[in-house]
Design an enzyme around this catalytic site. Structure first.
Site, PDB file in Angstrom:
ATOM      1  N   TYR A 157       0.786  -1.111   0.156  1.00  0.00           N
ATOM      2  CA  TYR A 157      -0.091   0.306   0.069  1.00  0.00           C
ATOM      3  C   TYR A 157       0.987   1.113  -0.087  1.00  0.00           C
ATOM      4  O   TYR A 157       0.673   2.329  -0.529  1.00  0.00           O
ATOM      5  CB  TYR A 157      -1.005  -0.185   1.122  1.00  0.00           C
ATOM      6  CG  TYR A 157      -2.337  -0.727   0.730  1.00  0.00           C
ATOM      7  CD1 TYR A 157      -3.310  -0.113  -0.150  1.00  0.00           C
ATOM      8  CD2 TYR A 157      -2.491  -2.092   1.031  1.00  0.00           C
ATOM      9  CE1 TYR A 157      -4.328  -0.848  -0.319  1.00  0.00           C
ATOM     10  CE2 TYR A 157      -3.522  -2.687   0.694  1.00  0.00           C
ATOM     11  CZ  TYR A 157      -4.588  -2.368  -0.192  1.00  0.00           C
ATOM     12  OH  TYR A 157      -5.766  -2.916  -0.508  1.00  0.00           O
ATOM     13  N   CYS A 188      -8.639   1.581  12.397  1.00  0.00           N
ATOM     14  CA  CYS A 188      -7.996   0.555  13.219  1.00  0.00           C
ATOM     15  C   CYS A 188      -8.775  -0.747  12.930  1.00  0.00           C
ATOM     16  O   CYS A 188      -9.947  -0.911  12.669  1.00  0.00           O
ATOM     17  CB  CYS A 188      -8.451   1.103  14.577  1.00  0.00           C
ATOM     18  SG  CYS A 188      -7.838   0.102  15.912  1.00  0.00           S
ATOM     19  N   CYS A 243      -5.726   3.103  20.618  1.00  0.00           N
ATOM     20  CA  CYS A 243      -5.615   1.520  21.301  1.00  0.00           C
ATOM     21  C   CYS A 243      -4.265   0.962  20.971  1.00  0.00           C
ATOM     22  O   CYS A 243      -4.263  -0.171  21.398  1.00  0.00           O
ATOM     23  CB  CYS A 243      -6.993   0.960  20.878  1.00  0.00           C
ATOM     24  SG  CYS A 243      -6.908  -0.100  19.518  1.00  0.00           S
ATOM     25  N   GLN A 270     -15.488   2.268  -7.996  1.00  0.00           N
ATOM     26  CA  GLN A 270     -14.829   1.222  -7.411  1.00  0.00           C
ATOM     27  C   GLN A 270     -13.298   1.567  -6.991  1.00  0.00           C
ATOM     28  O   GLN A 270     -12.795   0.751  -6.290  1.00  0.00           O
ATOM     29  CB  GLN A 270     -14.688   0.068  -8.371  1.00  0.00           C
ATOM     30  CG  GLN A 270     -16.288  -0.569  -8.890  1.00  0.00           C
ATOM     31  CD  GLN A 270     -16.180  -1.552  -9.898  1.00  0.00           C
ATOM     32  OE1 GLN A 270     -15.634  -2.766  -9.668  1.00  0.00           O
ATOM     33  NE2 GLN A 270     -16.361  -1.137 -11.142  1.00  0.00           N
ATOM     34  N   ASN A 271     -13.174   2.637  -7.480  1.00  0.00           N
ATOM     35  CA  ASN A 271     -11.650   3.170  -7.127  1.00  0.00           C
ATOM     36  C   ASN A 271     -11.427   3.754  -5.934  1.00  0.00           C
ATOM     37  O   ASN A 271     -12.306   4.216  -5.295  1.00  0.00           O
ATOM     38  CB  ASN A 271     -11.273   4.230  -8.310  1.00  0.00           C
ATOM     39  CG  ASN A 271     -11.386   3.602  -9.802  1.00  0.00           C
ATOM     40  OD1 ASN A 271     -11.340   2.459  -9.980  1.00  0.00           O
ATOM     41  ND2 ASN A 271     -11.490   4.475 -10.718  1.00  0.00           N
ATOM     42  N   GLY A 317     -14.982   1.911 -17.686  1.00  0.00           N
ATOM     43  CA  GLY A 317     -13.630   1.525 -17.361  1.00  0.00           C
ATOM     44  C   GLY A 317     -13.987   0.394 -16.260  1.00  0.00           C
ATOM     45  O   GLY A 317     -12.774   0.246 -15.515  1.00  0.00           O
ATOM     46  N   CYS A 353      -2.758   2.426  15.796  1.00  0.00           N
ATOM     47  CA  CYS A 353      -3.830   3.229  16.196  1.00  0.00           C
ATOM     48  C   CYS A 353      -3.452   4.062  17.328  1.00  0.00           C
ATOM     49  O   CYS A 353      -3.090   3.663  18.155  1.00  0.00           O
ATOM     50  CB  CYS A 353      -5.046   2.142  16.529  1.00  0.00           C
ATOM     51  SG  CYS A 353      -6.332   3.231  17.235  1.00  0.00           S
ATOM     52  N   SER A 407     -14.460  -3.694 -15.383  1.00  0.00           N
ATOM     53  CA  SER A 407     -14.573  -5.232 -16.231  1.00  0.00           C
ATOM     54  C   SER A 407     -15.837  -5.809 -15.860  1.00  0.00           C
ATOM     55  O   SER A 407     -15.928  -6.761 -16.620  1.00  0.00           O
ATOM     56  CB  SER A 407     -13.244  -5.962 -15.765  1.00  0.00           C
ATOM     57  OG  SER A 407     -13.299  -6.127 -14.415  1.00  0.00           O
ATOM     58  N   HIS A 430     -15.543   0.916  -2.732  1.00  0.00           N
ATOM     59  CA  HIS A 430     -14.443   0.014  -2.094  1.00  0.00           C
ATOM     60  C   HIS A 430     -13.511   0.808  -1.219  1.00  0.00           C
ATOM     61  O   HIS A 430     -12.526   0.496  -0.998  1.00  0.00           O
ATOM     62  CB  HIS A 430     -13.527  -0.446  -3.203  1.00  0.00           C
ATOM     63  CG  HIS A 430     -14.430  -1.697  -4.093  1.00  0.00           C
ATOM     64  ND1 HIS A 430     -13.992  -2.145  -5.410  1.00  0.00           N
ATOM     65  CD2 HIS A 430     -15.402  -2.232  -3.867  1.00  0.00           C
ATOM     66  CE1 HIS A 430     -14.764  -2.967  -5.723  1.00  0.00           C
ATOM     67  NE2 HIS A 430     -15.649  -3.086  -4.920  1.00  0.00           N
TER      68      HIS A 430
HETATM   69  P1  NAD Z   1     -11.591  -3.519 -13.217  1.00  0.00           P
HETATM   70  O1  NAD Z   1     -12.222  -4.772 -12.637  1.00  0.00           O
HETATM   71  O2  NAD Z   1     -12.670  -2.297 -13.020  1.00  0.00           O
HETATM   72  O3  NAD Z   1     -11.190  -3.395 -14.689  1.00  0.00           O
HETATM   73  C1  NAD Z   1     -10.293  -2.342 -15.435  1.00  0.00           C
HETATM   74  C2  NAD Z   1     -11.416  -2.302 -16.864  1.00  0.00           C
HETATM   75  O4  NAD Z   1     -10.916  -1.036 -17.383  1.00  0.00           O
HETATM   76  C3  NAD Z   1     -11.209  -3.105 -17.839  1.00  0.00           C
HETATM   77  O5  NAD Z   1     -12.222  -3.713 -18.337  1.00  0.00           O
HETATM   78  C4  NAD Z   1     -10.516  -2.560 -19.058  1.00  0.00           C
HETATM   79  O6  NAD Z   1     -10.722  -2.917 -20.363  1.00  0.00           O
HETATM   80  C5  NAD Z   1     -10.746  -1.101 -18.684  1.00  0.00           C
HETATM   81  N1  NAD Z   1      -9.831  -0.251 -19.155  1.00  0.00           N
HETATM   82  C6  NAD Z   1      -8.450   0.013 -19.324  1.00  0.00           C
HETATM   83  N2  NAD Z   1      -8.109   1.146 -19.993  1.00  0.00           N
HETATM   84  C7  NAD Z   1      -9.210   1.651 -20.058  1.00  0.00           C
HETATM   85  C8  NAD Z   1      -9.557   3.085 -20.592  1.00  0.00           C
HETATM   86  N3  NAD Z   1      -8.263   3.932 -20.843  1.00  0.00           N
HETATM   87  N4  NAD Z   1     -10.595   3.358 -20.695  1.00  0.00           N
HETATM   88  C9  NAD Z   1     -11.777   2.888 -20.151  1.00  0.00           C
HETATM   89  N5  NAD Z   1     -11.459   1.466 -19.931  1.00  0.00           N
HETATM   90  C10 NAD Z   1     -10.307   0.914 -19.681  1.00  0.00           C
HETATM   91  O7  NAD Z   1     -10.400  -3.026 -12.260  1.00  0.00           O
HETATM   92  P2  NAD Z   1      -9.333  -3.958 -12.023  1.00  0.00           P
HETATM   93  O8  NAD Z   1      -8.138  -3.196 -12.251  1.00  0.00           O
HETATM   94  O9  NAD Z   1      -9.534  -5.407 -12.586  1.00  0.00           O
HETATM   95  O10 NAD Z   1      -9.473  -4.165 -10.248  1.00  0.00           O
HETATM   96  C11 NAD Z   1     -10.690  -4.474  -9.884  1.00  0.00           C
HETATM   97  C12 NAD Z   1     -10.825  -3.654  -8.310  1.00  0.00           C
HETATM   98  O11 NAD Z   1      -9.684  -3.171  -7.656  1.00  0.00           O
HETATM   99  C13 NAD Z   1     -11.337  -2.065  -8.439  1.00  0.00           C
HETATM  100  O12 NAD Z   1     -12.896  -2.538  -8.611  1.00  0.00           O
HETATM  101  C14 NAD Z   1     -10.771  -1.369  -7.432  1.00  0.00           C
HETATM  102  O13 NAD Z   1     -11.583  -1.636  -6.263  1.00  0.00           O
HETATM  103  C15 NAD Z   1      -9.484  -2.091  -7.513  1.00  0.00           C
HETATM  104  N6  NAD Z   1      -8.607  -1.149  -8.068  1.00  0.00           N
HETATM  105  C16 NAD Z   1      -8.579   0.367  -7.904  1.00  0.00           C
HETATM  106  C17 NAD Z   1      -7.765   1.067  -8.643  1.00  0.00           C
HETATM  107  C18 NAD Z   1      -8.024   2.794  -8.627  1.00  0.00           C
HETATM  108  O14 NAD Z   1      -8.569   3.162  -7.552  1.00  0.00           O
HETATM  109  N7  NAD Z   1      -7.640   3.341  -9.547  1.00  0.00           N
HETATM  110  C19 NAD Z   1      -6.674   0.606  -9.527  1.00  0.00           C
HETATM  111  C20 NAD Z   1      -6.651  -0.693  -9.393  1.00  0.00           C
HETATM  112  C21 NAD Z   1      -7.469  -1.461  -8.836  1.00  0.00           C
HETATM  113 ZN    ZN Z   2      -7.721   1.564  17.830  1.00  0.00          ZN
END
Ligand code: NAD
Ligand code: ZN
Length: 245
Positions: free
Chosen positions: A67, A127, A151, A101-102, A188, A148, A190, A119
């Site tokens: 992270y 914590c 605690c 979801q980001n 964007g 934390c 999947s 997410h």
């Molecule tokens: P996802 O399942 O949402 O897949 C990414 C999708 O984006 C794919 O279908 C791909 O074809 C599409 N894509 C790629 N480039 C693109 C563009 N330029 N424009 C439009 N679409 C495009 O994401 P993941 O990477 O499989 O991750 C799953 C989970 O992990 C997410 O739901 C999230 O919680 C987390 N995650 C978050 C981030 C972030 O915050 N930016 C990054 C990675 C993973």
């Molecule tokens: Zn705590």
């Protein structure tokens, strides 16, 4: 270059309540790696091996190091044209909600106000024992794993890991808005990570039009009203011309 169909533009323009559902793909062109892309790897680990409660229990320091690396990657990153257009569109509609979801916080950084983060957010920690939660933007973190202040138990990122349920209220809100919108834009994602992947189906079943924007075909491509093989930024540039000129 592929155009947005006229009927889809009309649906976007005429919507009263518009929901935008976004996934990692919308941030890809800002430089945030998607999990399933080639840049998703850190050392020899896959995200599915690190973003889990089991991994954290086994080796919290390793998970925090990952992270720390991701926070370092995301910190200098700016929203792109797709995040920006979405933020500007919010002002055009009586009701406009972003469900993402980001965890990167880029919608808010672009100026979007109504954002449901399914997410969680990588810039918040919580914590593992008590109710303590706070924003934390330290990059890199000085103490690994962080503790934390209330605690002394381990802190964890305030994000939803693989195998964990979503926050009940957050999910209910997302479902409510999906049920009551008349247009959903899905950008964007999947459409395989549940329950987010069900939201377009919920919207469709309740009579909303659904537009998907993704360079790849996904499991929902066949059921949406328009599935556009465009990248997020390309789509936003084209849509801006129709909405703002
Ligand atoms: P996802 O399942 O949402 O897949 C990414 C999708 O984006 C794919 O279908 C791909 O074809 C599409 N894509 C790629 N480039 C693109 C563009 N330029 N424009 C439009 N679409 C495009 O994401 P993941 O990477 O499989 O991750 C799953 C989970 O992990 C997410 O739901 C999230 O919680 C987390 N995650 C978050 C981030 C972030 O915050 N930016 C990054 C990675 C993973
Ligand atoms: Zn705590």
């Amino acid at each position: 270059m592929k155009e947005i169909p006229e009927e889809a533009i009309k649906a976007i323009k005429e919507a009263n309540k518009l929901v935008v559902l976004t996934g990692a793909g919308i941030s890809a062109e800002s430089g945030v790696p998607t999990f399933r892309g080639k840049n998703g790897l850190w050392k020899r680990f896959r995200p599915e091996e690190l973003a889990t409660p089991t991994a954290f229990k086994k080796d919290p320091k390793l998970v925090w190091e990952w992270y720390n690396w991701r926070r370092g990657l995301i910190a200098p990153i700016e929203p792109n044209e797709a995040h920006r257009l979405i933020a500007e569109m919010e002002k055009l509609y009586p009701e406009f909600i972003v469900i993402t979801q980001n965890i990167d916080g880029l919608h808010k950084k672009a100026g979007s106000k109504k954002v449901i983060e399914l997410h969680g957010n990588i810039w918040r920690v919580k914590c593992t024992k008590c109710k303590f939660k706070e924003e934390n933007r330290q990059v890199p973190l000085k103490e690994l794993p962080p503790k934390c202040p209330k605690c002394q138990s381990l802190l964890r990122p305030d994000v939803v890991w693989f195998g964990e349920p979503l926050d009940k209220e957050v999910l209910e809100e997302a479902i409510f808005h999906s049920e009551t919108c008349d247009l959903m834009l899905v950008i964007g994602t999947s459409a395989v990570v549940q329950p987010a992947a069900s939201l377009p189906l919920i919207a469709k079943n309740k009579g909303a039009k659904v537009i998907e924007v993704n360079p790849e075909i996904t499991p929902i491509s066949a059921i949406v009203d328009w599935s556009l093989r465009l990248k997020a930024v390309e789509f936003a540039q084209k849509l801006r011309e129709h909405l703002f000129s």
